[in-house]
Design a protein around this motif. Structure first.
Motif, mmCIF file in Angstrom:
data_model
loop_
_atom_site.group_PDB
_atom_site.id
_atom_site.type_symbol
_atom_site.label_atom_id
_atom_site.label_comp_id
_atom_site.label_asym_id
_atom_site.label_seq_id
_atom_site.Cartn_x
_atom_site.Cartn_y
_atom_site.Cartn_z
ATOM 1 N N PRO A 119 0.821 -1.217 0.000
ATOM 2 C CA PRO A 119 0.000 0.000 0.000
ATOM 3 C C PRO A 119 0.853 1.265 0.000
ATOM 4 O O PRO A 119 1.885 1.329 0.662
ATOM 5 C CB PRO A 119 -0.801 -0.118 1.299
ATOM 6 C CG PRO A 119 -0.826 -1.576 1.608
ATOM 7 C CD PRO A 119 0.487 -2.111 1.122
ATOM 8 N N GLU A 120 0.401 2.260 -0.748
ATOM 9 C CA GLU A 120 1.048 3.561 -0.698
ATOM 10 C C GLU A 120 0.855 4.152 0.694
ATOM 11 O O GLU A 120 -0.222 4.045 1.275
ATOM 12 C CB GLU A 120 0.437 4.493 -1.741
ATOM 13 C CG GLU A 120 0.681 4.048 -3.179
ATOM 14 C CD GLU A 120 0.050 5.003 -4.183
ATOM 15 O OE1 GLU A 120 -0.487 6.039 -3.746
ATOM 16 O OE2 GLU A 120 0.091 4.704 -5.389
ATOM 17 N N PRO A 121 1.895 4.781 1.265
ATOM 18 C CA PRO A 121 1.792 5.307 2.630
ATOM 19 C C PRO A 121 0.601 6.246 2.836
ATOM 20 O O PRO A 121 -0.125 6.141 3.822
ATOM 21 C CB PRO A 121 3.124 6.035 2.824
ATOM 22 C CG PRO A 121 4.074 5.313 1.922
ATOM 23 C CD PRO A 121 3.256 4.931 0.723
ATOM 24 N N ALA A 122 0.390 7.169 1.896
ATOM 25 C CA ALA A 122 -0.719 8.116 2.044
ATOM 26 C C ALA A 122 -2.060 7.402 1.982
ATOM 27 O O ALA A 122 -2.981 7.701 2.759
ATOM 28 C CB ALA A 122 -0.647 9.187 0.958
ATOM 29 N N ALA A 123 -2.172 6.440 1.068
ATOM 30 C CA ALA A 123 -3.422 5.682 0.943
ATOM 31 C C ALA A 123 -3.675 4.859 2.203
ATOM 32 O O ALA A 123 -4.824 4.740 2.659
ATOM 33 C CB ALA A 123 -3.358 4.774 -0.281
ATOM 34 N N LEU A 124 -2.615 4.309 2.762
ATOM 35 C CA LEU A 124 -2.764 3.510 3.980
ATOM 36 C C LEU A 124 -3.242 4.375 5.142
ATOM 37 O O LEU A 124 -4.122 3.962 5.912
ATOM 38 C CB LEU A 124 -1.434 2.855 4.340
ATOM 39 C CG LEU A 124 -1.428 2.029 5.632
ATOM 40 C CD1 LEU A 124 -2.340 0.823 5.501
ATOM 41 C CD2 LEU A 124 -0.008 1.602 5.990
ATOM 42 N N ARG A 125 -2.681 5.570 5.262
ATOM 43 C CA ARG A 125 -3.102 6.471 6.344
ATOM 44 C C ARG A 125 -4.583 6.811 6.228
ATOM 45 O O ARG A 125 -5.313 6.845 7.231
ATOM 46 C CB ARG A 125 -2.246 7.743 6.333
ATOM 47 C CG ARG A 125 -0.825 7.536 6.818
ATOM 48 C CD ARG A 125 -0.147 8.869 7.094
ATOM 49 N NE ARG A 125 0.033 9.652 5.870
ATOM 50 C CZ ARG A 125 1.114 9.571 5.090
ATOM 51 N NH1 ARG A 125 2.098 8.740 5.394
ATOM 52 N NH2 ARG A 125 1.204 10.329 4.004
ATOM 53 N N ILE A 126 -5.036 7.045 5.017
ATOM 54 C CA ILE A 126 -6.452 7.350 4.802
ATOM 55 C C ILE A 126 -7.308 6.142 5.162
ATOM 56 O O ILE A 126 -8.344 6.270 5.821
ATOM 57 C CB ILE A 126 -6.697 7.780 3.345
ATOM 58 C CG1 ILE A 126 -6.011 9.116 3.073
ATOM 59 C CG2 ILE A 126 -8.195 7.882 3.054
ATOM 60 C CD1 ILE A 126 -6.049 9.534 1.611
ATOM 61 N N ALA A 127 -6.878 4.963 4.732
ATOM 62 C CA ALA A 127 -7.641 3.748 4.999
ATOM 63 C C ALA A 127 -7.759 3.480 6.493
ATOM 64 O O ALA A 127 -8.847 3.168 7.001
ATOM 65 C CB ALA A 127 -6.993 2.552 4.298
ATOM 66 N N LEU A 128 -6.653 3.593 7.205
ATOM 67 C CA LEU A 128 -6.684 3.343 8.644
ATOM 68 C C LEU A 128 -7.543 4.382 9.363
ATOM 69 O O LEU A 128 -8.276 4.054 10.305
ATOM 70 C CB LEU A 128 -5.263 3.344 9.204
ATOM 71 C CG LEU A 128 -4.345 2.222 8.708
ATOM 72 C CD1 LEU A 128 -2.950 2.356 9.312
ATOM 73 C CD2 LEU A 128 -4.928 0.848 9.032
ATOM 74 N N SER A 129 -7.460 5.619 8.905
ATOM 75 C CA SER A 129 -8.275 6.677 9.516
ATOM 76 C C SER A 129 -9.756 6.435 9.272
ATOM 77 O O SER A 129 -10.591 6.579 10.188
ATOM 78 C CB SER A 129 -7.869 8.048 8.947
ATOM 79 O OG SER A 129 -6.513 8.340 9.260
ATOM 80 N N LEU A 130 -10.103 6.050 8.044
ATOM 81 C CA LEU A 130 -11.504 5.760 7.735
ATOM 82 C C LEU A 130 -12.009 4.558 8.532
ATOM 83 O O LEU A 130 -13.139 4.555 9.030
ATOM 84 C CB LEU A 130 -11.670 5.489 6.237
ATOM 85 C CG LEU A 130 -11.695 6.707 5.309
ATOM 86 C CD1 LEU A 130 -11.757 6.259 3.856
ATOM 87 C CD2 LEU A 130 -12.882 7.599 5.637
ATOM 88 N N GLY A 131 -11.156 3.533 8.652
ATOM 89 C CA GLY A 131 -11.552 2.353 9.426
ATOM 90 C C GLY A 131 -11.864 2.712 10.863
ATOM 91 O O GLY A 131 -12.879 2.267 11.421
ATOM 92 N N CYS A 132 -11.010 3.535 11.470
ATOM 93 C CA CYS A 132 -11.244 3.950 12.859
ATOM 94 C C CYS A 132 -12.467 4.854 12.969
ATOM 95 O O CYS A 132 -13.226 4.768 13.943
ATOM 96 C CB CYS A 132 -10.007 4.668 13.397
ATOM 97 S SG CYS A 132 -8.571 3.600 13.617
ATOM 98 N N LEU A 133 -12.672 5.704 11.968
ATOM 99 C CA LEU A 133 -13.821 6.606 11.997
ATOM 100 C C LEU A 133 -15.132 5.826 11.945
ATOM 101 O O LEU A 133 -16.046 6.070 12.749
ATOM 102 C CB LEU A 133 -13.742 7.585 10.827
ATOM 103 C CG LEU A 133 -14.882 8.609 10.723
ATOM 104 C CD1 LEU A 133 -14.893 9.517 11.944
ATOM 105 C CD2 LEU A 133 -14.727 9.439 9.444
ATOM 106 N N PHE A 134 -15.230 4.882 11.026
ATOM 107 C CA PHE A 134 -16.445 4.067 10.929
ATOM 108 C C PHE A 134 -16.621 3.191 12.172
ATOM 109 O O PHE A 134 -17.750 2.873 12.557
ATOM 110 C CB PHE A 134 -16.414 3.198 9.677
ATOM 111 C CG PHE A 134 -16.779 3.924 8.412
ATOM 112 C CD1 PHE A 134 -18.059 4.420 8.228
ATOM 113 C CD2 PHE A 134 -15.841 4.122 7.410
ATOM 114 C CE1 PHE A 134 -18.407 5.094 7.066
ATOM 115 C CE2 PHE A 134 -16.173 4.792 6.242
ATOM 116 C CZ PHE A 134 -17.459 5.284 6.068
#
Length: 263
Positions: A185-200
Motif C-alpha cells: 500500500p502507498e503510505p498516504a493511501a494507507l493512512r487514509i484507509a486506517l483513519s476511515l476504518g477507525c472513523l467508521f
C-alpha cells in the motif's frame, strides 16, 4: 480527471475487490478488474466495507421488522455479508487454518493454502468463526437493532482496514496470487484507509455503544491483526491474499465480541 471521479473509481475498485456485486464499468477505467492500482485505491477499502456492512445491517433490520428474533435475524445478516463478499475472506481463513495447522514446512504450508479443498482445520475454523459472528451479533441485536446495525457497519470497515496490515508489514510469501499482485500500500493511501476504518468503528457510539467500548474495539482489532501478522511471519515468512482475508475475519469477530461482552 476530476477528484470526485478518482474517488468513485477507487471505491469501485475496492468494491470489485471485496464483493461479488455486478458493478458498472466507467468509461475512464482502463483496467477495472486489475489489481495494479489497488495500492492507491485501497484508501477507500474501509468505505467499501462500510457499504457492505450497511447492506447487511439493512437485512438485519428487515428481518427484525418481520418479527424474527435475534437468533434468526443475526444469521440472516451474517449470511448476507458472506453472500455479498462471495465468501472471499472466509476462504482465506480456512486456507490459513489448513496451511498453518497441517503443514510441517513453509513450502508445504503454502502448498496446502493453494489447495481448493478444505481440510479439518479449515472446516473447524469456519464453523467457529461463523458461530462467534452469529452469536455475538444476536446478543447485541437482543439489546438494540440500531446498535447491532452500527456494529456491523463499524466492524466491516475496521476489519478491512486491519486486513491491510499484513500487506504493509510482511513481504509476499510467494511470487503470485492476490497478495503479490496487490502490492504494498502507498503510505498516504494507507493512512487514509486506517483513519476511515477507525472513523467508521466509532459508529456504535451514535447508537449508544459507548465511546470507551468503541475505542477498545479499535485497540482489540488492531492488536489481534498484529498478532496474526506475527503468526504469519513465523508460519510462512510473509503474506498472501489468504492471510489478509483471515485477518479481516479475525478483526470482525473481535469487534462483535467486544460489543457483545456488555451493554
Amino acid at each position: 480527471m476530476r477528484p470526485g471521479s478518482s474517488l468513485l473509481i477507487d471505491l469501485l475498485i475496492c468494491l470489485r475487490f471485496a464483493t461479488r456485486l455486478p458493478l458498472p464499468i466507467l468509461g475512464v477505467e482502463s483496467a477495472p478488474h486489475a489489481l495494479a492500482s489497488f495500492s492507491h485505491a485501497l484508501r477507500l477499502l474501509p468505505m467499501a466495507g462500510a457499504l457492505i456492512g450497511a447492506l447487511a445491517a439493512g437485512a438485519l433490520a428487515v428481518a427484525s421488522a418481520l418479527g424474527l428474533p435475534p437468533a434468526l435475524s443475526a444469521p440472516i445478516a451474517i449470511g448476507f455479508l458472506i453472500l455479498l463478499s462471495g465468501a472471499l475472506h472466509e476462504d482465506g481463513l480456512a486456507d490459513c487454518a489448513d496451511g498453518f495447522g497441517g503443514g510441517a514446512t513453509r513450502e508445504r504450508k503454502l502448498e496446502i493454502m493453494q489447495d481448493s479443498r478444505i481440510g479439518a482445520f479449515g472446516a473447524l475454523a469456519l464453523a467457529l468463526a461463523l458461530y462467534l459472528r452469529v452469536a455475538g451479533l444476536a446478543i447485541i441485536a437482543g439489546w438494540s437493532i440500531g446498535l447491532a446495525s452500527a456494529v456491523i457497519i463499524g466492524a466491516a470497515a475496521l476489519s478491512r482496514a486491519a486486513a491491510l496490515l499484513p500487506l504493509v508489514l510482511l513481504p509476499p510469501a510467494r511470487s503470485g496470487g492476490a497478495g503479490f499482485a496487490a502490492g504494498k500500500p502507498e503510505p498516504a493511501a494507507l493512512r487514509i484507509a486506517l483513519s476511515l476504518g477507525c472513523l467508521f468503528a466509532l459508529a456504535p457510539i451514535l447508537a449508544g455503544g459507548g465511546a470507551a467500548r468503541a475505542l477498545f474495539a479499535i485497540a482489540a482489532v488492531s492488536g489481534a491483526a498484529l498478532a496474526f501478522v506475527g503468526l504469519a511471519r513465523r508460519q510462512i515468512g510473509g503474506q498472501t491474499g489468504d492471510v489478509a482475508g483471515a485477518t479481516q475475519q479475525i478483526g470482525e469477530i473481535i469487534a462483535y465480541l467486544v460489543f457483545a461482552a456488555g451493554n
